[in-house]
Structures are given as C-alpha cells and as structure tokens.
Design a protein around this motif. Structure first.
Motif, PDB file in Angstrom:
ATOM      1  N   GLY A 111       0.801  -1.226   0.000  1.00 36.20           N
ATOM      2  CA  GLY A 111       0.000   0.000   0.000  1.00 36.20           C
ATOM      3  C   GLY A 111       0.832   1.274   0.000  1.00 36.20           C
ATOM      4  O   GLY A 111       0.308   2.373  -0.143  1.00 36.20           O
ATOM      5  N   LYS A 114       4.544   0.980  -3.908  1.00 34.83           N
ATOM      6  CA  LYS A 114       5.725   0.351  -4.503  1.00 34.83           C
ATOM      7  C   LYS A 114       5.544   0.033  -5.981  1.00 34.83           C
ATOM      8  O   LYS A 114       6.405   0.384  -6.803  1.00 34.83           O
ATOM      9  CB  LYS A 114       6.038  -0.937  -3.713  1.00 34.83           C
ATOM     10  N   THR A 116       3.274   1.194  -8.128  1.00 30.71           N
ATOM     11  CA  THR A 116       3.104   2.442  -8.881  1.00 30.71           C
ATOM     12  C   THR A 116       4.459   3.118  -9.088  1.00 30.71           C
ATOM     13  O   THR A 116       4.788   3.585 -10.187  1.00 30.71           O
ATOM     14  CB  THR A 116       2.192   3.419  -8.092  1.00 30.71           C
ATOM     15  N   ASP A 252       1.640  14.613  -2.362  1.00 28.32           N
ATOM     16  CA  ASP A 252       0.589  15.495  -2.873  1.00 28.32           C
ATOM     17  C   ASP A 252      -0.592  15.531  -1.911  1.00 28.32           C
ATOM     18  O   ASP A 252      -1.441  16.397  -2.017  1.00 28.32           O
ATOM     19  CB  ASP A 252       0.123  14.996  -4.249  1.00 28.32           C
ATOM     20  N   GLU A 278      -0.991   9.909  -8.483  1.00 28.95           N
ATOM     21  CA  GLU A 278      -1.112   8.511  -8.901  1.00 28.95           C
ATOM     22  C   GLU A 278      -0.605   8.257 -10.316  1.00 28.95           C
ATOM     23  O   GLU A 278      -0.346   7.131 -10.690  1.00 28.95           O
ATOM     24  CB  GLU A 278      -2.577   8.084  -8.800  1.00 28.95           C
TER      25      GLU A 278
HETATM   26  P1  GDP Z   1       1.998  -1.177  -3.238  1.00 25.49           P
HETATM   27  O1  GDP Z   1       1.078  -2.102  -2.496  1.00 25.49           O
HETATM   28  O2  GDP Z   1       3.073  -0.642  -2.344  1.00 25.49           O
HETATM   29  O3  GDP Z   1       2.545  -1.750  -4.496  1.00 25.49           O
HETATM   30  O4  GDP Z   1       1.121   0.129  -3.597  1.00 25.49           O
HETATM   31  P2  GDP Z   1       0.454   0.592  -4.969  1.00 25.49           P
HETATM   32  O5  GDP Z   1       1.484   0.958  -5.956  1.00 25.49           O
HETATM   33  O6  GDP Z   1      -0.567  -0.406  -5.371  1.00 25.49           O
HETATM   34  O7  GDP Z   1      -0.237   1.949  -4.492  1.00 25.49           O
HETATM   35  C1  GDP Z   1      -1.230   1.991  -3.489  1.00 25.49           C
HETATM   36  C2  GDP Z   1      -2.164   3.172  -3.782  1.00 25.49           C
HETATM   37  O8  GDP Z   1      -1.456   4.403  -3.597  1.00 25.49           O
HETATM   38  C3  GDP Z   1      -2.676   3.193  -5.206  1.00 25.49           C
HETATM   39  O9  GDP Z   1      -4.017   3.584  -5.192  1.00 25.49           O
HETATM   40  C4  GDP Z   1      -1.795   4.258  -5.886  1.00 25.49           C
HETATM   41  O10 GDP Z   1      -2.454   4.880  -6.968  1.00 25.49           O
HETATM   42  C5  GDP Z   1      -1.588   5.229  -4.740  1.00 25.49           C
HETATM   43  N1  GDP Z   1      -0.358   6.020  -4.882  1.00 25.49           N
HETATM   44  C6  GDP Z   1       0.907   5.590  -5.087  1.00 25.49           C
HETATM   45  N2  GDP Z   1       1.772   6.625  -5.119  1.00 25.49           N
HETATM   46  C7  GDP Z   1       1.045   7.759  -4.933  1.00 25.49           C
HETATM   47  C8  GDP Z   1       1.365   9.173  -4.860  1.00 25.49           C
HETATM   48  O11 GDP Z   1       2.516   9.625  -4.939  1.00 25.49           O
HETATM   49  N3  GDP Z   1       0.314  10.012  -4.641  1.00 25.49           N
HETATM   50  C9  GDP Z   1      -0.975   9.573  -4.514  1.00 25.49           C
HETATM   51  N4  GDP Z   1      -1.927  10.464  -4.303  1.00 25.49           N
HETATM   52  N5  GDP Z   1      -1.302   8.267  -4.566  1.00 25.49           N
HETATM   53  C10 GDP Z   1      -0.308   7.367  -4.779  1.00 25.49           C
END
Ligand code: GDP
Length: 297
Positions: A111, A114, A116, A252, A278
């Motif tokens: 979450g 990572k 993204t 942001d 995002e």
């Molecule tokens: P992971 O579980 O660490 O791989 O996380 P994800 O990449 O799936 O991201 C989790 C959520 O955070 C998603 O809804 C992304 O769109 C959101 N997200 C990731 N980076 C950012 C950011 O810099 N700003 C915002 N507002 N949302 C982000």
C-alpha cells in the motif's frame, strides 16, 4: 499539499523577524521556539527537532548574524540551510552499473505505492535518461500486484518479466536479469512483495533476493501519510537490508510532512524521489533545498 501547516506557521514567524533591523538573542530564542513547535506539530521526530534547533541557535546567535546588515534575513537563511542539510543536502542520483543492466530493487510495505513507483521510476529513466528498463513482478503472493505491474508495463510499452504466482521470487529475479541481458535492457527494476507490517519472513526473502542479484540500488518506498510510522519503517528496512535510498510517496496529499524531514536524519539514507500523485509522470526528484524553500516561503 504537504507542509502547508508547517509553512503557514513558520511564515508568520519569518515575517516578524525579517522586518527587524536588529535581532536580539531573545528574538532568536522566540523564533526557534516557534520553529520547534511548528516542526513537532508537523510530526517531525522529537530528537531530530532537538538537534536541529540546537544547531540553528548556535549559528544564529553567533555575532555575525546579530550584527549583520539584514539580521532577520540572515537568521532565516540559517534556518533554511539547516533544513536543507537535514533533508540530505545535495540531491542524489541513480546508480549506473559498470556492466548493464543496472539492477534496482524496490521494497516497502503493502500500500506504500511500490508498484506504482516501479512504473514511475521506469518512466523517469526512459524520459530523462533515455534508458530501456525491464520491470520484474516478484510479488508472487498477490496476483493483483502482478496484474497491476503488467498493466503499467502495457501503458508504458515496456516489458514486464513475470512467472505468475508459482515461481520463487529469488529465481524470478535472477532469470529476469539474464533475460534483460539478452534483450539489451539497461535497467531492471524488481517489484518485490510487501506486507502490511514489517515481518521476518518478508525480510528473509528480500535478503535472499538481495544476496542473489546484488542490486545497485535498493529503494525503499514509504507512504508519507503515515508520518512517524514511515520513519520507523525506514529504520527497520535499513537495518535489515542497508537500503540505498528512499522514495516518499503521496506528498501530494494532506500530509504533515514530518517523514520527509526525519528520514534522512534517522536512517542516514537520502530521499531520492517524491511521489506527487497517482499518474506515471508524477514522480519528482527530491530536492532538499527546494523543499526547504517551499516550507519557508
Ligand atoms: P503497493 O502495495 O506498495 O505496491 O502500492 P500501490 O502501488 O498499489 O499503491 C497503493 C495506492 O497508492 C494506489 O491507489 C496508488 O495509486 C496510490 N499512490 C501511489 N503513489 C502515490 C502518490 O505519490 N500520490 C498519490 N496520491 N497516490 C499514490
């Protein structure tokens, strides 16, 4: 936007002090008191604040500042320089391996952003440095994570190395690098598994991947919205894996910004990038001096 509260508060104090032709020791004390409260309110680590204030006081109460031409402005300059230094001084670059591909391992809690950020970083490497990255889906526990990375790969028109959920992440990482060599890819970015909390099983797996692929960079992705927790997470990952840098996501959002100000001081590892949204192009190189200016106006 991050730091709004901190900025608002500090700017009031700054106005007061810059207007002064003469700054007394008492003025400096009052100002540092305000800075201290503002930083604590922004969720900056207590010890980090204490050390910072001590340094500001030592420098600002020095004779040259108090007798200078524009003493108020000089005090602000000291605060700005110290804030910049706290966040890591000069902005750091991404490693380039002597022999391609350069391997980057992305780690972090579930979450945090990572997957993204893996896509964003690949996009950044291509746009800014004209590189050809390959993405690697090594989070075998969550099919959704693999799909997400594949979708990002399609959007970016970049290859994603994936073996579904059956293969072992260490093998996946190793084979992906062989594949990248064959395909003349110059960067391999490995999206590893995350958990909700730091746990031993996860750390062991990450350690094994690290030992096997010997990455040139290990970037820890942390969610700035989690405040002090982000700092604790960074400390744990760094202890276990000796990370090379941090990507702070969701700057942001409506965060208090404390993590940005504490992580470097606590772990000694620089914040290299900031996630500002995002979308795939919403990754910025982290510039401590610009961040300090944003805070101080
Ligand atoms: P992971 O579980 O660490 O791989 O996380 P994800 O990449 O799936 O991201 C989790 C959520 O955070 C998603 O809804 C992304 O769109 C959101 N997200 C990731 N980076 C950012 C950011 O810099 N700003 C915002 N507002 N949302 C982000």
């Amino acid at each position: 936007m991050a730091f709004e509260g901190l900025a608002d508060r500090l700017q009031g104090t700054i106005k007061k002090i810059t207007g002064k032709g003469k700054v007394t020791e008492q003025d400096v004390k009052e100002m540092t008191r305000e800075v201290r409260l503002a930083l604590l309110e922004a969720d900056v680590n207590f010890k980090v604040v204490k050390d910072l204030i001590k340094r500001i006081k030592e420098r600002a109460i020095g004779q040259e500042v108090l007798q200078g031409l524009n003493p108020g402005q000089q005090v602000i300059k000291v605060v700005k320089e110290e804030l910049t230094e706290l966040m890591g001084g000069e902005q750091s670059k991404i490693a380039v391996a002597n022999k391609p591909p350069t391997v980057i391992m992305m780690v972090g809690l579930q979450g945090a952003g990572k997957t993204t950020t893996t896509g964003k970083l690949a996009n950044h490497l291509r746009k800014k440095y004209n590189r050809n990255p390959m993405l690697v889906a090594a989070d075998v526990y969550r099919p959704a994570a693999i799909n997400q990375l594949e979708t990002l790969g399609k959007q970016l028109d970049m290859p994603v190395y994936s073996k579904g959920t059956e293969a072992n992440p260490v093998d996946i990482a190793k084979e992906a690098i062989d594949q990248a060599k064959e395909d003349h890819k110059d960067y391999v970015i490995i999206d590893t598994a995350g958990r909700l909390h730091v746990d031993e099983g996860l750390m062991d797996e990450l350690q094994q991947i690290k030992d096997t692929v010997q990455p040139d960079e290990i970037f820890l992705v942390v969610d700035s919205m989690t405040g002090q927790d982000a700092v604790n997470v960074a400390e744990s990952f760094d202890e276990q894996l000796d990370i090379s840098g941090v990507v702070l996501t969701k700057l942001d959002g409506d965060t208090r910004g404390g993590a940005a100000l504490s992580i470097k001081a606590v772990t000694g590892k620089p914040i290299k990038f900031a996630g500002m949204g995002e979308k795939l192009d919403q990754l910025e190189a982290f510039h401590p001096d610009r961040m300090a200016s944003r805070i101080l106006g």
